[in-house]
Structures are given as C-alpha cells and as structure tokens.
Design a protein around this motif. Structure first.
Motif, mmCIF file in Angstrom:
data_model
loop_
_atom_site.group_PDB
_atom_site.id
_atom_site.type_symbol
_atom_site.label_atom_id
_atom_site.label_comp_id
_atom_site.label_asym_id
_atom_site.label_seq_id
_atom_site.Cartn_x
_atom_site.Cartn_y
_atom_site.Cartn_z
ATOM 1 N N ALA A 50 0.804 -1.240 -0.090
ATOM 2 C CA ALA A 50 -0.106 0.028 -0.199
ATOM 3 C C ALA A 50 0.973 1.086 0.000
ATOM 4 N N TYR A 51 1.890 1.240 0.822
ATOM 5 C CA TYR A 51 2.923 2.357 0.752
ATOM 6 C C TYR A 51 4.004 1.725 0.106
ATOM 7 N N TRP A 52 4.673 2.067 -1.032
ATOM 8 C CA TRP A 52 5.724 1.727 -1.817
ATOM 9 C C TRP A 52 6.954 1.567 -0.888
ATOM 10 N N ALA A 53 7.458 0.480 -0.915
ATOM 11 C CA ALA A 53 8.937 0.227 -0.378
ATOM 12 C C ALA A 53 9.919 0.983 -1.133
ATOM 13 N N PRO A 54 10.906 1.538 -0.608
ATOM 14 C CA PRO A 54 11.726 2.560 -1.271
ATOM 15 C C PRO A 54 12.830 1.561 -2.135
ATOM 16 N N ASN A 55 12.347 0.866 -3.240
ATOM 17 C CA ASN A 55 13.152 0.057 -3.970
ATOM 18 C C ASN A 55 13.236 0.313 -5.352
ATOM 19 N N PHE A 56 13.616 -0.579 -6.363
ATOM 20 C CA PHE A 56 13.551 -0.262 -7.611
ATOM 21 C C PHE A 56 12.346 -0.080 -8.390
ATOM 22 N N TRP A 57 11.236 -0.809 -7.721
ATOM 23 C CA TRP A 57 9.920 -0.699 -8.385
ATOM 24 C C TRP A 57 9.098 0.594 -7.964
ATOM 25 N N PHE A 80 -1.507 11.145 -2.344
ATOM 26 C CA PHE A 80 -0.079 10.262 -2.521
ATOM 27 C C PHE A 80 0.971 10.968 -2.334
ATOM 28 N N VAL A 81 1.178 12.225 -2.730
ATOM 29 C CA VAL A 81 2.274 12.876 -2.933
ATOM 30 C C VAL A 81 3.543 12.806 -2.041
ATOM 31 N N PRO A 82 3.329 12.778 -0.688
ATOM 32 C CA PRO A 82 4.301 12.813 0.281
ATOM 33 C C PRO A 82 4.933 11.350 0.349
ATOM 34 N N LEU A 83 3.946 10.650 0.238
ATOM 35 C CA LEU A 83 4.432 8.954 0.077
ATOM 36 C C LEU A 83 5.212 8.618 -1.064
ATOM 37 N N MET A 84 4.994 9.176 -2.177
ATOM 38 C CA MET A 84 5.839 9.097 -3.224
ATOM 39 C C MET A 84 7.123 9.617 -3.226
ATOM 40 N N LEU A 85 7.239 10.883 -2.769
ATOM 41 C CA LEU A 85 8.287 11.724 -2.825
ATOM 42 C C LEU A 85 9.314 11.025 -1.739
ATOM 43 N N THR A 86 8.713 10.579 -0.617
ATOM 44 C CA THR A 86 9.577 9.770 0.319
ATOM 45 C C THR A 86 10.217 8.511 -0.068
ATOM 46 N N SER A 87 9.149 7.791 -0.847
ATOM 47 C CA SER A 87 9.753 6.502 -1.299
ATOM 48 C C SER A 87 10.610 6.604 -2.357
ATOM 49 N N VAL A 88 10.485 7.535 -3.148
ATOM 50 C CA VAL A 88 11.545 7.661 -4.526
ATOM 51 C C VAL A 88 12.922 8.252 -4.087
ATOM 52 N N TYR A 89 12.551 9.243 -3.295
ATOM 53 C CA TYR A 89 13.891 9.822 -2.799
ATOM 54 C C TYR A 89 14.899 8.745 -1.968
ATOM 55 N N CYS A 90 14.052 7.991 -0.995
ATOM 56 C CA CYS A 90 14.570 6.971 -0.271
ATOM 57 C C CYS A 90 15.301 5.881 -1.007
ATOM 58 N N ALA A 91 14.578 5.596 -1.999
ATOM 59 C CA ALA A 91 15.211 4.692 -2.988
ATOM 60 C C ALA A 91 16.253 4.815 -3.995
ATOM 61 N N LEU A 92 16.564 6.004 -4.035
ATOM 62 C CA LEU A 92 17.762 6.459 -4.573
ATOM 63 C C LEU A 92 18.931 6.265 -3.813
ATOM 64 N N GLY A 93 18.810 6.570 -2.444
ATOM 65 C CA GLY A 93 19.806 6.307 -1.340
ATOM 66 C C GLY A 93 20.253 4.744 -1.078
ATOM 67 N N ILE A 94 19.089 4.060 -1.366
ATOM 68 C CA ILE A 94 19.422 2.544 -0.907
ATOM 69 C C ILE A 94 19.849 2.031 -2.102
ATOM 70 N N ALA A 95 19.196 2.455 -3.324
ATOM 71 C CA ALA A 95 20.173 1.855 -4.495
ATOM 72 C C ALA A 95 21.449 2.188 -4.504
ATOM 73 N N SER A 99 -5.190 2.376 -9.460
ATOM 74 C CA SER A 99 -3.969 3.244 -9.406
ATOM 75 C C SER A 99 -2.961 2.781 -8.522
ATOM 76 N N MET A 100 -1.632 2.799 -8.894
ATOM 77 C CA MET A 100 -0.510 2.456 -8.158
ATOM 78 C C MET A 100 -0.317 3.402 -6.645
ATOM 79 N N THR A 101 -1.011 4.495 -6.923
ATOM 80 C CA THR A 101 -0.476 5.307 -5.678
ATOM 81 C C THR A 101 -1.842 5.346 -5.164
ATOM 82 N N GLY A 102 -2.932 4.718 -4.846
ATOM 83 C CA GLY A 102 -3.984 4.939 -4.426
ATOM 84 C C GLY A 102 -3.953 4.224 -2.936
ATOM 85 N N GLY A 103 -2.968 3.616 -2.544
ATOM 86 C CA GLY A 103 -2.904 3.276 -0.989
ATOM 87 C C GLY A 103 -3.312 2.006 -0.911
#
Length: 506
Positions: free
Chosen positions: A259-266, A469-484, A295-299
């Motif tokens: 429901a909340y994207w894990a900060p990974n490649f996907w 969904f914007v805060p969740l998406m921003l957090t997930s995408v930004y953290c995904a960059l660091g974890i990758a 929607s993939m951002t519908g939670g």
C-alpha cells in the motif's frame, strides 16, 4: 532501551496489532486443521506454522489478562489489558535479541583496541543494534515481533562466525519456519555452509579442494533442515493442507507493491510510469479512457497495470532478484573470506531481494541494516555505506507513523540514533579518511527539507485533497535513490576487494 519501550506502550499502533490479536484467537479456539482456513477477519493467518504455535503459546498467557481478546468475532478489540499484554509480549521476547547482540559483540570484541569503553567497537555495535531506530518504531509503536526474529537471525550469524555450523544452520531453519521473509538471505546460508562446512579444506591459492568434501557433514545439514521442516509442516502434510498453507504464505494477488511503496527499484519504476503517463496525457499521446482504474498510488493492496511501461509479473521480479543475487553468491564461493564474506553475501542478498522482490514491505530494509551494523565497526569504508543505508532506510519508515502525537517521537528518536551513529563511528575511525563524501552528505542533508515539506507544508496546500499520495511517493522515491546507491556501492566494494594471501589460505 527496555524502559523506553515501556514508555511507548500508550502510543499509536497499526492494523498489525489487530492481526496478532486475531491470530491469538484463531490458534487458541480452533483445531490445527482450521488455522489456515479461518477467515472471519480479513487479517487471516499468513505466517509459517512455528509462528502460529508461538501465538498459541502466548494465547494461554493472554487468557489471564483478558479472555475477550481471544474471541474470534471481537474484531478490533483493544481493551487496556489487551494493549498491555501485547506490548509487553514484544518487550519480553526481545530478551532473545539482547542475547543475540551479546554474542555478536563477543565475536567483534578485540578487533580494535580502545582505552575508553565508549569507543570500543563492541560497545558501539551493542548500541547500534539494541537502540536501532527502525526496530523501536516498527515493533514498539507500529507493532510487530521483529525483535526476537532478528535475534534468531543474529544468533545464527554469530554461531556461524564462531564456526558452530550445525547450531547456526538449526537456528536459521527454525527462523524460516517462523517468518518466511528470511528466505531472502537463504542463498547466503546455503552457499556458505556448503563451502565452509561440507568442504573442509582449501588449496594454498584459496580455491576449493574438491577431495575435502564431507558426505557426513552434508547429511547432518540435510537432517537438520528435514527435521525442522517436518516438525513445522508435517501435521499439515498429513492433513493434506500444504497447498493451503503455501497459498496463505505467498499471496501473489496482493500486487507488485505494498500500500505504501517500499523504497526500492519498483518505486522508481512506478514513479517513471506515473511521470510518463502525465506527460503522455498533456501531449495528447494517451487516451484518458484507456488508463487503468487501479492506481498504483491509491494506497491499496491490489494488482494494477502500468500505463506506459510494461507491467511487472511475479516471475519477472523473481528473475530480477535471482540475477541481482548471483554475483554475491559467486563471490562467496570463489572469493572465500570466511565469516566476513558470508556477512557481505547475506547483506547483499537481503538488499537485492528488497530492491527487486514482489510486494516488498518497507520494513524489510531492517534485514540488511542489522547485519550491516556488524561491518560498520570494523572498517571505515563499510561504516560510510552503513550510514547512508541506515539513515535513508530509517527515514523511509517515517510514513508508518502518520498520527500527529507520534511526529515528535519519531523525529527525536531518529535524531538521537542518527547523531549517535555518526559521532560514534566518526570517533572510531577518526584517523582514517572521512566516512562520507560531499555528494553523500548533501543527499542525506536533503532529507530534512523533504520531511518539512511532507509533514508541515504539504498538508497546508490545496494539493492535499487532490493528490494525497504525493508525500508517500516523494519519500519512497527519494529514499529508493539512497538505498540503491548503498546497494551498488557495497556490491562494487565486494567485487573489487582483494583478498590477503593469509585469508585465502584459511
């Protein structure tokens, strides 16, 4: 730390609290044959049998606190006695985690001399593990039982590092039947045990001495795995319910992302698809009527189709995960470095599975952060990778605690842990190069304005209603960059590392 956990008892808890209350009721009231069929609540039993037996044992203590919590129909039941019992059950079972940390510290102790106890690697490691921010908020606020499960993993790691191979193998086999997510790191265990226990000697150049293969050792390992599996799954095999148990453990219809994207490649893949969709609509390249409704951002936990990029199947994620794990497994086999090589492979397996797995939960990042803590106190290069991964990974857990009273708690705990991590490791490696380069430093500093925007600025804007969904998406995408980035940096470090001649001989 245990006192702090007690102070967190009144805080917010997630739906996982009701999940475990329901499992207490199921295992207490129903015969074994109905455990994996019961569906009164939407939170059905979907952990392996050993965890179900663990809930069964807890239920016989729970009945003395409040018998009403053991009624299956009492959905979302939260009396004060229920809250106290479930919270204290997590705190009490953390005793195993504390013991495992002690064993890991005994293995690390003596690697680096220090006059002050506060600067000893073993002491710093103890704090990094026992006071781990992620474990604190996931188990003792959000609510889960990761502490004793991670304790089992760390204890098995400590036993393998101490060359007590059969004990380590037994503990890991038991762990897999408590929570199947630990299959992420199973390749590291399998290859290391085969390389170091079943083959008992190396050539002078570090290559494998094939004649040293021990059929007895392989048989002993096989017996341990078979006996633990038989004890766990045997009753369900006899009842003809194994397919039902497996269907509950691996529900592939839950979709690619949680429901909340894990900060990974996907998360990056989803964000790219979303951006291309918006661009395509603005340029009239896409038909709005043909865009999928789910929607993939519908939670929501569900299957959905990507709009522009190819949709991802469970098989595709399995192939990506397998390919990403292979180099670390090859390194463990062809570049043996003993316990250090095993730990490197374990962390890379956990990170690779997190990056490319199907329906990965954001909490799974702890599987990589905790064992990487053992590296962080041994070499400056690993300490730098640890700081990037742990800061980014822990920040990605912030959206789990979305209620206002927990906002200052999570920020304060995160700050305390992060400041200690940076200061203690910087002090430990003060005679060596800086732990972070300028790019890494800038990236981590940007987490502060990101949090201010997500928690303070965005809720005050009119976008909150239209684009929640914007805060969740921003957090997930930004953290995904660091974890990758941390994953790639660790991989490069492992692949390019030269092995000393003495280590090869060992």
């Amino acid at each position: 730390v245990s006192f702090l956990k007690c102070l967190l008892i009144p805080t917010y808890f997630s739906t996982d609290f009701e999940v475990h209350r329901n499992w207490l009721a199921i295992t207490h009231n129903l015969p074994l044959s109905q455990w994996y069929y019961e569906a009164t609540s939407e939170w059905t039993l979907d952990y392996p049998p050993f965890f179900a037996w663990f809930e069964y044992a807890l239920s016989h203590i729970a009945k003395y606190f409040d018998p009403e919590m053991l009624v299956i129909e009492n959905i979302n039941y939260t009396s004060h006695a229920t809250i106290f019992f479930q919270r204290f059950s997590v705190i009490f079972t953390d005793i195993l985690f504390i013991y495992a940390v002690r064993e890991c510290c005994r293995w690390v102790n003596g690697k680096r001399a220090a006059k002050d106890i506060l600067e000893k690697p073993a002491f710093i490691l103890a704090v990094l593990l026992l006071w781990n921010f992620g474990l604190l908020i996931v188990d003792h606020i959000h609510f889960q039982y990761n502490g004793f499960l991670c304790g089992l993993m760390l204890l098995s790691v400590a036993r393998l590092c101490q060359k007590r191979y059969l004990e380590g193998a037994f503990l890991f086999a038991v762990l897999l039947h408590f929570k199947h997510i630990y299959v992420y790191v199973a390749p590291a265990y399998g290859v290391y045990l085969l390389r170091s226990y079943c083959f008992t000697a190396n050539n002078a150049d570090g290559s494998l001495k094939w004649r040293s293969f021990s059929l007895l050792h392989l048989t002993l390992l096989g017996l341990i795995v078979c006996l633990v599996s038989a004890l766990s799954l045997g009753p369900f095999i006899v009842l003809g319910q194994l397919p039902q148990v497996i269907a509950r453990l691996f529900p592939f219809k839950r979709g690619l992302c949680h429901a909340y994207w894990a900060p990974n490649f996907w998360a990056l893949y989803n964000a790219l698809d979303k951006a291309l969709t918006i661009l395509g609509l603005k340029c009239n390249l896409l038909d709005p009527t043909k865009i999928p409704e789910a929607s993939m951002t519908g939670g929501l936990v569900q299957e959905f189709q990507h709009t522009v990029l190819p949709s991802v199947t469970p098989l595709a994620t399995l192939i990506c995960t397998f390919i990403s794990i292979l180099p670390s497994v090859f390194c463990l086999w062809f570049k043996p470095q003993g316990p250090r090589g095993f730990l490197q492979c374990l962390v890379l397996c956990a990170l690779s599975s997190f990056m490319f797995g199907w329906h990965v939960h954001e909490k799974a990042i702890l599987l990589a952060i905790l064992p990487l803590s053992l590296f962080s106190v041994q070499r400056a290069k690993d300490a730098g990778i640890y700081l990037v991964l742990t800061t980014t990974g822990h920040f990605s857990l912030f959206p789990l605690l979305f209620t206002p009273p927990e906002l200052p708690i999570k920020i304060l705990l995160m700050l305390l842990f992060t400041v200690y991590s940076f200061s203690s490791l910087k002090s430990l490696f003060r005679r060596e190069r800086p732990l972070l380069n300028w790019l890494e430093t800038i990236y981590l500093i940007q987490l502060v304005p990101l949090e201010i925007f997500c928690e303070i600025i965005f809720p005050l804007t009119p976008w909150k209603q239209r684009f929640p969904f914007v805060p969740l998406m921003l957090t997930s995408v930004y953290c995904a960059l660091g974890i990758a980035y941390a994953w790639l940096k660790l991989y490069i470090s492992v692949l390019t590392e030269r092995i000393p001649v003495r280590q090869k001989a060992e």
